[in-house]
Scaffold this active site. Sequence first.
Site, PDB file in Angstrom:
ATOM      1  N   GLY A   1      19.247  27.072  34.074  1.00  0.00           N
ATOM      2  CA  GLY A   1      18.555  25.784  34.053  1.00  0.00           C
ATOM      3  C   GLY A   1      17.181  25.861  34.672  1.00  0.00           C
ATOM      4  N   CYS A   2      17.092  25.503  35.942  1.00  0.00           N
ATOM      5  CA  CYS A   2      15.788  25.330  36.580  1.00  0.00           C
ATOM      6  C   CYS A   2      15.088  26.649  36.872  1.00  0.00           C
ATOM      7  CB  CYS A   2      15.947  24.502  37.846  1.00  0.00           C
ATOM      8  SG  CYS A   2      16.540  22.819  37.489  1.00  0.00           S
ATOM      9  N   VAL A   3      15.829  27.724  37.147  1.00  0.00           N
ATOM     10  CA  VAL A   3      15.193  29.028  37.349  1.00  0.00           C
ATOM     11  C   VAL A   3      14.571  29.512  36.044  1.00  0.00           C
ATOM     12  CG1 VAL A   3      15.635  31.461  37.852  1.00  0.00           C
ATOM     13  CG2 VAL A   3      16.609  29.690  39.315  1.00  0.00           C
TER      14      VAL A   3
ATOM     15  N   THR B   1      19.880  26.512  39.029  1.00  0.00           N
ATOM     16  CA  THR B   1      20.697  27.627  38.587  1.00  0.00           C
ATOM     17  C   THR B   1      19.911  28.471  37.585  1.00  0.00           C
ATOM     18  OG1 THR B   1      21.672  26.297  36.800  1.00  0.00           O
ATOM     19  CG2 THR B   1      22.879  26.393  38.885  1.00  0.00           C
TER      20      THR B   1
ATOM     21  N   THR C   1      11.523  27.400  35.116  1.00  0.00           N
ATOM     22  CA  THR C   1      10.405  27.686  36.005  1.00  0.00           C
ATOM     23  C   THR C   1       9.768  29.025  35.680  1.00  0.00           C
ATOM     24  OG1 THR C   1      11.329  26.314  37.771  1.00  0.00           O
ATOM     25  CG2 THR C   1       9.766  28.023  38.426  1.00  0.00           C
TER      26      THR C   1
END
Length: 219
Positions: free
Chosen positions: A160-162, A157, A165
């Site tokens: 979070g991970c977006v 999401t 990254t």
Amino acid sequence: MAPTDRRDTPPDDLSADYAAAGFGNRLGFGQRPALILVDPVKAYVTPGAPLYAGVEAAVAACAALAEAARAAGVPVIFTRVRYMADGADGGRFFQKVGALACFAGDDAPLGGFAEPLAPRADEVVVTKQYASAFFGTSLAATLTAMAVDTCLIGGLTTSGCVRATALDALQHGFIPVVIPEACGDRDARVQAANLFDLGQKYADVVAMAEVLAHLRDRP
């Protein structure tokens, strides 16, 4: 001179306020992009799942980006999360976020890619245990070997991970381009706040139409 009290800055003037302070510079697309689709998995689009976020439109946008990137000869890289059955390889992150248990075990169905997304046999799939696609993985080395300089980023999401990254892409020397239509979150307010902050400090936030045009017009 006394500093300006930021509490008095009207919300409509927020972008102008940041720009005046030197934030929000555009980095551009670079020369050699890769599309990174961060965890577009069933857990986020399966009603009743603990991570369900109602982000089906973002998954559809990811699929459209994947097809456009393939047509343009741009590498497509998928990421997913997978843990040992007891979550031991997830460390404190697994302990902090109980919902990550849905990714435990090799046969965790919610960890599979959401339809219609499916990596091709010649596309890289990065398996990770933490938020960033770069942390503890070979992604940076893979991109460097491909001579990539730009990461086009979609997935789940956003907060979070977006976000993790995109930040690590920047810190590894790549240009992060986050496509807002191709990422999503559990709440529209969280989505908007994270996209704003990413665009001001860590990434270019570029509309999908512009990214698709860039891919279409590449030589």
